[in-house]
Design a protein around this motif. Structure first.
Motif, short mmCIF file in Angstrom:
data_model
loop_
_atom_site.label_atom_id
_atom_site.label_comp_id
_atom_site.label_asym_id
_atom_site.label_seq_id
_atom_site.Cartn_x
_atom_site.Cartn_y
_atom_site.Cartn_z
N VAL A 82 0.84 -1.21 0.00
CA VAL A 82 0.00 0.00 0.00
C VAL A 82 0.87 1.25 0.00
N LEU A 83 1.70 1.41 1.03
CA LEU A 83 2.51 2.62 1.13
C LEU A 83 3.53 2.72 0.00
N PHE A 84 4.24 1.64 -0.26
CA PHE A 84 5.21 1.64 -1.36
C PHE A 84 4.55 2.02 -2.69
N PRO A 85 3.46 1.35 -3.10
CA PRO A 85 2.81 1.74 -4.36
C PRO A 85 2.32 3.19 -4.39
N LEU A 86 1.84 3.70 -3.25
CA LEU A 86 1.40 5.09 -3.21
C LEU A 86 2.56 6.04 -3.50
N LEU A 87 3.73 5.72 -2.94
CA LEU A 87 4.91 6.53 -3.23
C LEU A 87 5.32 6.40 -4.69
N GLY A 88 5.15 5.19 -5.24
CA GLY A 88 5.45 5.00 -6.65
C GLY A 88 4.54 5.82 -7.54
N LEU A 89 3.27 5.88 -7.18
CA LEU A 89 2.33 6.69 -7.96
C LEU A 89 2.66 8.17 -7.82
N ALA A 90 3.09 8.59 -6.63
CA ALA A 90 3.45 10.00 -6.44
C ALA A 90 4.64 10.39 -7.30
N ALA A 91 5.52 9.41 -7.59
CA ALA A 91 6.71 9.70 -8.41
C ALA A 91 6.35 9.96 -9.86
N ARG A 92 5.09 9.73 -10.25
CA ARG A 92 4.68 10.01 -11.62
C ARG A 92 4.86 11.49 -11.96
N GLY A 93 4.83 12.33 -10.95
CA GLY A 93 5.03 13.75 -11.18
C GLY A 93 6.43 14.10 -11.65
N VAL A 95 7.90 12.59 -14.13
CA VAL A 95 7.97 12.28 -15.56
C VAL A 95 7.43 13.47 -16.35
N PRO A 96 8.14 13.95 -17.37
CA PRO A 96 9.43 13.47 -17.89
C PRO A 96 10.61 14.30 -17.44
N VAL A 97 10.42 15.19 -16.43
CA VAL A 97 11.49 16.11 -16.03
C VAL A 97 12.71 15.36 -15.52
N LEU A 98 12.49 14.41 -14.61
CA LEU A 98 13.60 13.68 -14.00
C LEU A 98 13.69 12.25 -14.49
N LEU A 99 12.56 11.62 -14.74
CA LEU A 99 12.54 10.22 -15.17
C LEU A 99 11.82 10.08 -16.49
N PRO A 100 12.37 9.30 -17.42
CA PRO A 100 11.62 8.98 -18.64
C PRO A 100 10.52 7.98 -18.31
N GLN A 101 9.55 7.85 -19.17
CA GLN A 101 8.41 6.98 -18.90
C GLN A 101 8.81 5.53 -18.67
N ASN A 102 9.76 5.02 -19.47
CA ASN A 102 10.12 3.60 -19.33
C ASN A 102 10.79 3.31 -17.99
N LEU A 103 11.65 4.22 -17.49
CA LEU A 103 12.26 4.00 -16.18
C LEU A 103 11.24 4.20 -15.07
N TYR A 104 10.30 5.11 -15.26
CA TYR A 104 9.25 5.29 -14.24
C TYR A 104 8.42 4.02 -14.09
N GLU A 105 8.10 3.37 -15.21
CA GLU A 105 7.34 2.12 -15.14
C GLU A 105 8.10 1.06 -14.36
N GLY A 106 9.43 1.00 -14.56
CA GLY A 106 10.24 0.08 -13.77
C GLY A 106 10.25 0.45 -12.30
N LEU A 107 10.31 1.74 -12.02
CA LEU A 107 10.26 2.19 -10.63
C LEU A 107 8.93 1.84 -9.98
N LEU A 108 7.85 2.05 -10.69
CA LEU A 108 6.52 1.71 -10.15
C LEU A 108 6.41 0.21 -9.92
N PHE A 109 6.94 -0.59 -10.86
CA PHE A 109 6.92 -2.04 -10.66
C PHE A 109 7.72 -2.44 -9.42
N LEU A 110 8.86 -1.78 -9.22
CA LEU A 110 9.67 -2.05 -8.03
C LEU A 110 8.84 -1.90 -6.76
N THR A 111 7.97 -0.90 -6.70
CA THR A 111 7.17 -0.67 -5.49
C THR A 111 6.08 -1.72 -5.30
N LEU A 112 5.86 -2.58 -6.29
CA LEU A 112 4.78 -3.56 -6.21
C LEU A 112 5.24 -4.95 -5.81
#
Length: 350
Positions: A82-93, A95-112
């Motif tokens: 719950v908490l980890f995925p919520l932080l992963g969703l918050a990191a969507r902000g 994109v694309p300033v700091l993270l490209p979409q493909n690395l963000y998807e990997g980051l979100l998967f990491l939280t799951l």
């Protein structure tokens, strides 16, 4: 003279070096054509075998014994899923300033993905925490992750994870759930063999994951996806992961305190609730992401090494907490058979 060695408080996991070497081999000698088909088939079989072993190793009795400490386990599960995925969703902000979409998807998967077992137990032991609770919490998290990780990935990643459709569900069931359930059902007959050959099967585990990594990164090299990621983007990913780990370490420690847990339980919650399993995440990514698995697992690989290094330092410091009773000095023990001196005085063995 003392032999030079890497500081014990900052461990470099040798398996991470093996993973990096495997990525290097895939970059230089990627599987193509018929070889790629063989590597893909072998990777699929390896994933199924891994989850069969996971099922066969999980002791139902030990898991049920830990249910009585349900508040601790629920807390770890909430942190992990719950908490980890919520932080992963918050990191969507980012994109694309700091993270490209493909690395963000990997980051979100990491939280799951589920929590670790071995390292959570090891660090909890070093910090003099509740080791039995860490064992059960890690086991429950791994078991829940078999179902929750694919479901959360389908809900949060949508079609970006290689296309979650009926075929994806069938793959998940056949490659993850069916082998796991088969391992549980056959544990009565194969559990003894697995326990006797634990060391050898451990090498099989890790070798299977290396095969999964090679197949995933080979496919990524053939498709040229690595040209999409720059060194600056990777540096940005490391910064984001460092912040993510710091937030989870603080949340698990002080959150557990706010919930009224004692120190030993808080140690177990912190180490089990703040980490993610490379062993579970890599094979899951190969099933969920298919051709996109190489970039999807990169954030997990980096986070795994980061959590080991940081948690090793924390565990050493936790062992010296003021509220921890100091180790008792060796004193004459009660008589033990076979340990009397010539004068008849009892001594401690070992």
């Amino acid at each position: 003279m003392k032999r030079l060695s890497w500081p014990s408080w900052m461990p470099i996991d040798p398996y991470i070096l093996a993973l990096i070497g495997t990525v290097g081999v895939a970059a230089l000698l990627p599987a193509r054509g018929a070889a790629a088909d063989v590597a893909s088939g072998a990777s699929t079989a390896a994933v199924a075998f891994l989850f069969f072993l996971y099922g066969a190793r999980l002791s139902t009795r030990e898991a049920m014994d830990g249910v009585r400490h349900w508040r601790l386990h629920v807390t770890v599960l909430v942190c992990t899923f719950v908490l980890f995925p919520l932080l992963g969703l918050a990191a969507r902000g980012l994109v694309p300033v700091l993270l490209p979409q493909n690395l963000y998807e990997g980051l979100l998967f990491l939280t799951l993905v589920p929590s670790t077992i071995q390292s959570s137990i090891a660090f909890t032991s070093i910090a003099r925490g509740n080791v039995p609770a860490a064992i059960c919490a890690g086991s429950f998290s791994s078991l829940a992750g078999i179902v929750l990780t694919p479901l959360l990935a389908a809900a949060l990643l949508g079609n970006s994870g290689g296309g979650f459709n009926t075929d994806s569900v069938v793959k998940i069931v056949l490659q993850l759930l069916v082998p796991f359930v088969a391992g549980q059902l056959l544990r009565r007959w194969v559990g003894g063999f697995i326990a006797r050959h634990k060391k050898i099967l451990g090498y099989v585990d890790r070798g299977s994951i290396l095969l999964v990594v090679y197949a995933a990164f080979s496919e990524g090299m053939v498709q040229g996806i690595w040209h999409q990621v720059s060194a600056v983007r990777l540096a940005g990913l490391l910064v984001v992961e460092a912040v993510l780990l710091a937030v989870m370490l603080l949340a698990t420690w002080y959150g557990a305190k706010a919930l009224g847990f004692g120190r030993a339980d808080r140690v177990a919650i912190q180490f089990a609730g703040s980490k993610k399993s490379l062993a579970s995440g890599l094979p899951m990514a190969s099933v969920l992401f298919g051709a996109h698995a190489s970039l999807a697992v990169l954030p997990l690989m980096l986070f795994h090494q980061m959590q080991l290094m940081v948690c090793a330092v924390i565990a050493k410091r936790r062992a010296n907490d003021p509220e921890v009773a100091p180790e008792p000095l060796l004193t004459p023990a009660a008589p033990v058979e076979g340990t009397r001196t010539a004068a008849g005085t009892a001594t401690r063995s070992g």
